[in-house]
Design a protein around this motif. Structure first.
Motif, PDB file in Angstrom:
ATOM      1  N   VAL A 238     -85.602 -68.343   0.873  1.00  0.00           N
ATOM      2  CA  VAL A 238     -85.382 -68.419   2.322  1.00  0.00           C
ATOM      3  C   VAL A 238     -84.980 -67.050   2.841  1.00  0.00           C
ATOM      4  CG1 VAL A 238     -83.003 -69.155   1.924  1.00  0.00           C
ATOM      5  CG2 VAL A 238     -84.036 -69.534   4.153  1.00  0.00           C
ATOM      6  N   THR A 239     -85.535 -66.659   3.977  1.00  0.00           N
ATOM      7  CA  THR A 239     -85.178 -65.379   4.563  1.00  0.00           C
ATOM      8  C   THR A 239     -83.772 -65.401   5.115  1.00  0.00           C
ATOM      9  OG1 THR A 239     -86.139 -66.083   6.654  1.00  0.00           O
ATOM     10  CG2 THR A 239     -87.569 -64.886   5.144  1.00  0.00           C
ATOM     11  N   PHE A 240     -83.367 -66.529   5.637  1.00  0.00           N
ATOM     12  CA  PHE A 240     -81.975 -66.686   6.078  1.00  0.00           C
ATOM     13  C   PHE A 240     -81.692 -68.141   6.363  1.00  0.00           C
ATOM     14  CE2 PHE A 240     -78.362 -66.595   8.901  1.00  0.00           C
ATOM     15  CZ  PHE A 240     -77.555 -65.681   8.270  1.00  0.00           C
ATOM     16  N   MET A 241     -80.489 -68.589   6.078  1.00  0.00           N
ATOM     17  CA  MET A 241     -80.065 -69.955   6.400  1.00  0.00           C
ATOM     18  C   MET A 241     -78.574 -69.901   6.670  1.00  0.00           C
ATOM     19  SD  MET A 241     -80.352 -73.340   4.013  1.00  0.00           S
ATOM     20  CE  MET A 241     -79.486 -74.856   4.459  1.00  0.00           C
ATOM     21  N   ALA A 242     -78.125 -70.571   7.694  1.00  0.00           N
ATOM     22  CA  ALA A 242     -76.714 -70.467   8.090  1.00  0.00           C
ATOM     23  C   ALA A 242     -75.802 -70.838   6.945  1.00  0.00           C
ATOM     24  CB  ALA A 242     -76.455 -71.385   9.277  1.00  0.00           C
ATOM     25  N   LEU A 243     -74.881 -69.962   6.622  1.00  0.00           N
ATOM     26  CA  LEU A 243     -73.889 -70.244   5.588  1.00  0.00           C
ATOM     27  C   LEU A 243     -72.743 -71.010   6.212  1.00  0.00           C
ATOM     28  CD1 LEU A 243     -73.712 -67.019   3.461  1.00  0.00           C
ATOM     29  CD2 LEU A 243     -73.993 -69.336   2.632  1.00  0.00           C
ATOM     30  N   LEU A 244     -72.386 -72.124   5.609  1.00  0.00           N
ATOM     31  CA  LEU A 244     -71.308 -72.954   6.116  1.00  0.00           C
ATOM     32  C   LEU A 244     -70.108 -72.826   5.207  1.00  0.00           C
ATOM     33  CD1 LEU A 244     -73.476 -76.069   6.882  1.00  0.00           C
ATOM     34  CD2 LEU A 244     -72.758 -74.306   8.456  1.00  0.00           C
ATOM     35  N   ALA A 245     -68.913 -73.081   5.754  1.00  0.00           N
ATOM     36  CA  ALA A 245     -67.723 -72.910   4.938  1.00  0.00           C
ATOM     37  C   ALA A 245     -66.619 -73.847   5.332  1.00  0.00           C
ATOM     38  CB  ALA A 245     -67.243 -71.468   5.044  1.00  0.00           C
ATOM     39  N   ALA A 246     -65.652 -73.950   4.494  1.00  0.00           N
ATOM     40  CA  ALA A 246     -64.368 -74.565   4.849  1.00  0.00           C
ATOM     41  C   ALA A 246     -63.419 -74.616   3.701  1.00  0.00           C
ATOM     42  CB  ALA A 246     -64.546 -75.946   5.418  1.00  0.00           C
TER      43      ALA A 246
ATOM     44  N   ARG B  11     -77.121 -79.689  -0.310  1.00  0.00           N
ATOM     45  CA  ARG B  11     -77.849 -78.429  -0.222  1.00  0.00           C
ATOM     46  C   ARG B  11     -76.943 -77.293  -0.660  1.00  0.00           C
ATOM     47  NH1 ARG B  11     -78.991 -81.516   3.972  1.00  0.00           N
ATOM     48  NH2 ARG B  11     -81.154 -82.044   4.431  1.00  0.00           N
ATOM     49  N   LEU B  12     -77.462 -76.441  -1.513  1.00  0.00           N
ATOM     50  CA  LEU B  12     -76.709 -75.307  -2.030  1.00  0.00           C
ATOM     51  C   LEU B  12     -77.434 -74.022  -1.651  1.00  0.00           C
ATOM     52  CD1 LEU B  12     -76.181 -76.632  -5.670  1.00  0.00           C
ATOM     53  CD2 LEU B  12     -74.689 -76.989  -3.699  1.00  0.00           C
ATOM     54  N   GLN B  13     -76.670 -73.012  -1.279  1.00  0.00           N
ATOM     55  CA  GLN B  13     -77.262 -71.701  -1.044  1.00  0.00           C
ATOM     56  C   GLN B  13     -76.391 -70.633  -1.674  1.00  0.00           C
ATOM     57  OE1 GLN B  13     -77.582 -69.708   2.920  1.00  0.00           O
ATOM     58  NE2 GLN B  13     -79.760 -69.731   2.444  1.00  0.00           N
ATOM     59  N   LEU B  14     -77.009 -69.745  -2.424  1.00  0.00           N
ATOM     60  CA  LEU B  14     -76.308 -68.659  -3.095  1.00  0.00           C
ATOM     61  C   LEU B  14     -76.452 -67.382  -2.288  1.00  0.00           C
ATOM     62  CD1 LEU B  14     -74.896 -68.353  -6.020  1.00  0.00           C
ATOM     63  CD2 LEU B  14     -76.852 -66.888  -6.480  1.00  0.00           C
ATOM     64  N   LEU B  15     -75.321 -66.711  -2.055  1.00  0.00           N
ATOM     65  CA  LEU B  15     -75.302 -65.452  -1.322  1.00  0.00           C
ATOM     66  C   LEU B  15     -74.823 -64.338  -2.234  1.00  0.00           C
ATOM     67  CD1 LEU B  15     -75.465 -64.148   1.628  1.00  0.00           C
ATOM     68  CD2 LEU B  15     -72.981 -64.377   1.615  1.00  0.00           C
ATOM     69  N   ASP B  16     -75.547 -63.230  -2.260  1.00  0.00           N
ATOM     70  CA  ASP B  16     -75.144 -62.044  -3.025  1.00  0.00           C
ATOM     71  C   ASP B  16     -74.365 -61.132  -2.091  1.00  0.00           C
ATOM     72  OD1 ASP B  16     -74.863 -59.854  -4.615  1.00  0.00           O
ATOM     73  OD2 ASP B  16     -76.975 -59.272  -4.561  1.00  0.00           O
ATOM     74  N   PHE B  17     -73.056 -60.948  -2.353  1.00  0.00           N
ATOM     75  CA  PHE B  17     -72.231 -60.170  -1.446  1.00  0.00           C
ATOM     76  C   PHE B  17     -72.519 -58.677  -1.526  1.00  0.00           C
ATOM     77  CE2 PHE B  17     -69.080 -63.813  -1.656  1.00  0.00           C
ATOM     78  CZ  PHE B  17     -69.484 -64.298  -0.431  1.00  0.00           C
ATOM     79  N   SER B  18     -73.188 -58.236  -2.587  1.00  0.00           N
ATOM     80  CA  SER B  18     -73.526 -56.815  -2.650  1.00  0.00           C
ATOM     81  C   SER B  18     -74.586 -56.449  -1.622  1.00  0.00           C
ATOM     82  CB  SER B  18     -74.016 -56.442  -4.057  1.00  0.00           C
ATOM     83  OG  SER B  18     -75.246 -57.097  -4.346  1.00  0.00           O
ATOM     84  N   THR B  19     -75.380 -57.420  -1.213  1.00  0.00           N
ATOM     85  CA  THR B  19     -76.408 -57.200  -0.197  1.00  0.00           C
ATOM     86  C   THR B  19     -76.189 -58.052   1.041  1.00  0.00           C
ATOM     87  OG1 THR B  19     -77.846 -58.917  -1.146  1.00  0.00           O
ATOM     88  CG2 THR B  19     -78.113 -56.669  -1.975  1.00  0.00           C
ATOM     89  N   ALA B  20     -75.235 -59.026   0.938  1.00  0.00           N
ATOM     90  CA  ALA B  20     -74.958 -59.959   2.047  1.00  0.00           C
ATOM     91  C   ALA B  20     -76.210 -60.729   2.454  1.00  0.00           C
ATOM     92  CB  ALA B  20     -74.361 -59.234   3.241  1.00  0.00           C
TER      93      ALA B  20
ATOM     94  N   PRO C  30     -78.986 -64.077   1.246  1.00  0.00           N
ATOM     95  CA  PRO C  30     -79.139 -65.242   0.374  1.00  0.00           C
ATOM     96  C   PRO C  30     -80.043 -64.941  -0.810  1.00  0.00           C
ATOM     97  CG  PRO C  30     -79.518 -65.812   2.687  1.00  0.00           C
ATOM     98  CD  PRO C  30     -79.500 -64.323   2.606  1.00  0.00           C
ATOM     99  N   PHE C  31     -79.667 -65.463  -1.981  1.00  0.00           N
ATOM    100  CA  PHE C  31     -80.525 -65.410  -3.153  1.00  0.00           C
ATOM    101  C   PHE C  31     -81.526 -66.557  -3.113  1.00  0.00           C
ATOM    102  CE2 PHE C  31     -78.503 -62.994  -6.976  1.00  0.00           C
ATOM    103  CZ  PHE C  31     -78.814 -61.805  -6.359  1.00  0.00           C
TER     104      PHE C  31
END
Length: 448
Positions: A28-36, A350-359, A361-362
């Motif tokens: 995915v080129t981008f997908m909203a990251l959700l948190a809590a 749904r799971l999405q992995l984010l690489d913080f070195s590039t900010a 999504p993987f």
């Protein structure tokens, strides 16, 4: 391979079946990251790992001796360690424990040894961590080292009835947080006290270690303003003391804030922390949540990633565990977006992995389950996640860190027995399960 178009986003989807599960992985080129989620701290990056050539096999199940209350598990190399205390009402409060060692490949018990704490304070929580030479034991008020060869007590320390948290270790020292504002190092060999780091201007709630270098991250509040959440980082090589990462009101008129650190496993309400060079701040309001991720290596700097997430007041989750959340481990973040409609499927995780070195999504992956993520651990090229649900059952999943491919999943457990403790070394996952704490079993898996 089939491309599916959604508003402003394009997904490439493929499916894979493992056991009874079919998973859908998407680039995915981008997908909203959700948190809590809530805060988290202390599993280290280790050397001397087992050969990656170990092939996957059926779960090795080891029934543990009866007459014991089983508490925790650890692993190093070919040795698995389990901690217990006697299941004897007459010994409640006696603070006598037993460490048992098992052979990783066969499950055969190698030895067991009893030890007793010198503290007179009652104990609620215990854990163990294995190193090549010692097994580190932690209770609410004591940290001790036991021989990895025979379980004999080598040394123990307490801090005048202050609660203690084992943060991690390296080749020479282990690092211990003593409430409310001190971190100390102790030599693994003899327990001799080394360095002390003072956070005397803060009341600290939680601490963990950075992934690189010798850095400590702590959340709490300032002694001068107890109504604010403050996160500070301390670089052991610096003479400048703790440096503020961010602060925010704990509870405002229409919002509240929390810190998110690297929780690697939750057991009996007591999280075990991993190591991460990042920390997140989540500020939740009436109709939105603001999510910011900071690098602990740059105190005072702007967040490296931030996102506003709109909250539909009509959304309902059976508990906060099922709400959208962010979990951290090492240099990555994992988000869950459960039970949404109009995106892809309903009643899925749904799971999405984010690489913080590039900010960026993987990958994004979808599991057809109604569970929530409890914890995450990143090691090597794998990401291990643990899920639970309201029925009390849990399950484990191992993903390829780079592609998002589901490599392995455990059997779905029933509401009993439950996982009390877990440990990972190399490609071996060990779980301790118990029924009413006393009917114990080790589950040993070789991950692909």
């Amino acid at each position: 391979m089939r491309a599916c178009t959604f508003p402003d986003h394009r997904y490439a989807a493929s499916s894979k079946r493992i056991g009874r599960f079919t998973t859908l992985s998407l680039s995915v080129t981008f997908m909203a990251l959700l948190a809590a989620c809530g805060p988290n701290t202390a599993v280290q990056k280790r050397s001397g790992l087992q050969s990656q050539a170990d092939s996957p096999r059926e779960t090795l199940k080891v029934s543990l001796p009866s007459g014991a209350n089983w508490q925790a598990v650890a692993i190093w190399g070919d040795d698995v360690y389990a901690l217990s205390y006697p299941d004897d009402a007459s010994m409640v409060g006696a603070l006598e424990y037993e460490l048992s060692a098992f052979e990783r490949g066969s499950g055969k018990q190698e030895w067991n040894a009893r030890f007793k704490l010198s503290s007179s304070l009652s104990v609620y929580y215990t854990s163990i961590v294995a190193t090549p030479e010692v097994v580190l034991f932690r209770s609410d008020y004591t940290v001790a080292a036991l021989s990895a060869r025979d379980g004999s007590m080598l040394w123990s320390v307490d801090d005048n009835a202050n609660s203690m948290m084992l943060l991690g270790f390296d080749d020479q020292y282990c690092y211990v947080f003593s409430y409310p504002s001190t971190i100390k190092s102790y030599a693994l060999a003899d327990g001799k006290e080394g360095s002390t780091w003072d956070f005397s201007n803060f009341y600290l709630n939680e601490c963990w270690m950075g992934q690189t270098g010798l850095r400590f991250v702590c959340s709490g509040q300032s002694m001068s303003s107890g109504d604010e959440l403050i996160v500070v980082a301390l670089d052991s090589t610096s003479q400048s003391g703790p440096q503020e990462i961010f602060r925010a009101p704990y509870y405002g008129y229409d919002s509240n804030s929390l810190a998110v650190g690297p929780v690697s496993y939750n057991s009996s309400g007591m999280p075990s922390y991993g190591r991460s060079d990042y920390v997140a701040k989540v500020t939740t309001g009436v109709d939105s949540a603001e999510i910011e991720v900071y690098s602990i290596a740059e105190p005072g700097a702007e967040p490296i990633w931030q996102k506003r997430v709109d909250i539909n007041p009509n959304d309902y989750y059976s508990s906060a565990y099922y709400a959208p959340k962010l979990l951290l481990s090492a240099g990555i973040g994992l988000t869950q977006q459960p039970n949404s409609t109009g995106v892809l499927l309903s009643s899925v995780l749904r799971l999405q992995l984010l690489d913080f070195s590039t900010a960026k999504p993987f990958w994004t992956s979808v599991l057809p389950i109604n569970d929530y993520i409890d914890s995450i651990r990143s090691f090597g090229n794998r990401v291990l996640i643990h899920t639970r649900n309201d029925m009390g059952s849990d399950r484990w999943y191992a993903f390829d860190r780079d592609s998002g491919e589901l490599l392995w999943s455990s059997e779905q457990s029933s509401s009993a027995p439950t996982t009390r403790s877990m440990a990972v070394h190399g490609n071996t996952l060990v779980r301790l399960t118990t029924l009413d704490w006393v009917q114990g079993e080790l589950l040993i898996d070789t991950l692909p």
